[in-house]
Write an enzyme that holds these catalytic residues in place. Structure first.
Site, PDB file in Angstrom:
ATOM      1  N   LEU A  95       0.814  -1.204   0.000  1.00  0.00           N
ATOM      2  CA  LEU A  95       0.000   0.000   0.000  1.00  0.00           C
ATOM      3  C   LEU A  95       0.855   1.265   0.000  1.00  0.00           C
ATOM      4  CD1 LEU A  95      -2.790  -1.028   2.549  1.00  0.00           C
ATOM      5  CD2 LEU A  95      -2.667  -1.453   0.084  1.00  0.00           C
TER       6      LEU A  95
ATOM      7  N   ARG B 103       4.682  -1.129  -8.248  1.00  0.00           N
ATOM      8  CA  ARG B 103       5.816  -1.592  -9.040  1.00  0.00           C
ATOM      9  C   ARG B 103       6.912  -0.527  -9.185  1.00  0.00           C
ATOM     10  NH1 ARG B 103       1.437  -4.411 -11.714  1.00  0.00           N
ATOM     11  NH2 ARG B 103       1.891  -6.656 -11.824  1.00  0.00           N
TER      12      ARG B 103
ATOM     13  N   HIS C 285      -3.267   4.193  -2.499  1.00  0.00           N
ATOM     14  CA  HIS C 285      -4.224   3.362  -1.779  1.00  0.00           C
ATOM     15  C   HIS C 285      -4.846   4.138  -0.615  1.00  0.00           C
ATOM     16  CE1 HIS C 285      -1.518   0.182  -3.559  1.00  0.00           C
ATOM     17  NE2 HIS C 285      -2.706  -0.285  -3.899  1.00  0.00           N
TER      18      HIS C 285
ATOM     19  N   SER D  84       2.549   3.610  -8.078  1.00  0.00           N
ATOM     20  CA  SER D  84       2.329   2.195  -8.353  1.00  0.00           C
ATOM     21  C   SER D  84       3.205   1.383  -7.416  1.00  0.00           C
ATOM     22  CB  SER D  84       2.700   1.862  -9.809  1.00  0.00           C
ATOM     23  OG  SER D  84       2.731   0.460 -10.015  1.00  0.00           O
TER      24      SER D  84
END
Length: 288
Positions: free
Chosen positions: A41, A195, A45, A193
């Protein structure tokens, strides 16, 4: 009340009883809002949770890295898993319950039935990731059935995912309000993100070409000029390997014609190093 962590469907049912979750609506609010996540998170988020809190008396967050939506060679095994830190985020944001099931609790070993994303699931992102959206919709429907939220909040960064979830709710008559939340960006424009943590410093600098391309395209008045301006930015950045750059209808994700007027989504997917990133902006064409 302290954060409740439910590790399986039995514990989730008990959490609902403890929270006395109902469907009463008061002052425009609903009883329970769900924020589905795969964990790791970040501030994006957090923004989803805050929006859920505005809409509902109770907020649930699911944390589940869904194996069905990862294809061969994708990053399922190395996808970041930061469960303890995620729980700290949820507690800080006032989440009422976290549902964090194991794969074997959601999927029977001889699972037969799932959700198909239809034609829209095979284009744009779906063309690059066959089966991804079938797996995504299957787990989202299961989460809806288990958590039984009145509303669910999803980020607009995954625009095709959001469109498909809205379509599933429409086609299957699900009594759930789907709320789209704005994309959260870092100060330099990079969309948040999970990622992003894979990127080296040099790869991160290259990755900024995605948002620069989108912003350049969004300044243009016609579809042809939008595509041309965005593509020029990406072509000038050797550190990104472009997968797709499309200008599509936000409901169907089909390419808009050159005379299109109205809302459209400019979406991009590319790799910086070995990390695949997606991003998009919503724009209005044919404006005065």
């Amino acid at each position: 009340m302290d954060l409740i962590v439910a590790g399986d469907r039995t514990e989730l049912a008990e959490a609902r009883r403890t929270l006395r979750v109902g469907r009463e609506v008061s002052d425009g609010r609903v009883g329970l809002a769900l924020v589905p996540t795969m964990g790791a998170l970040h501030e994006g988020h957090r923004s989803l949770v805050r929006l859920a809190r505005e809409r509902a008396d109770r907020v649930a967050v699911s944390i589940f890295v869904n194996p069905l939506q990862f294809g061969p060679g994708e990053d399922y095994s190395r996808y970041p898993r930061t469960f303890d830190a995620d729980l700290e985020v949820c507690a800080a944001e006032g989440v009422d319950v976290v549902f964090a099931p194991a794969a074997e609790d959601l999927y029977l070993p001889d699972r037969q039935v799932g959700v198909t994303a239809g034609t829209m699931g095979t284009i744009v992102e779906g063309a690059s990731r066959p089966g991804h959206f079938d797996g995504m919709l299957t787990v989202v429907l299961k989460l809806f059935n288990l958590v039984r939220p009145d509303a669910a909040v999803f980020g607009r960064k995954d625009a095709q995912q959001l469109a498909l979830i809205r379509r599933m709710v429409l086609d299957l008559d699900l009594p759930i309000e789907i709320v789209g939340a704005p994309t959260v960006r870092e100060a330099d424009g990079l969309a948040l993100s999970s990622r992003n943590r894979y990127l080296s410093a040099e790869e991160r600098r290259s990755a900024l070409a995605l948002s620069r391309a989108l912003f350049a395209g969004a300044e243009q008045p016609t579809p042809a000029e939008v595509r041309r301006a965005a593509r020029a930015v990406l072509d000038a950045e050797p550190g990104v390997a472009l997968d797709y750059l499309v200008l599509v209808d936000p409901a169907t994700f089909t390419e808009v014609p050159d005379d299109h007027a109205g809302e459209a989504v400019l979406a991009v997917a590319a790799k910086a190093g070995t990390t695949r990133l997606i991003d998009n902006v919503v724009l209005t064409l044919g404006r005065p």
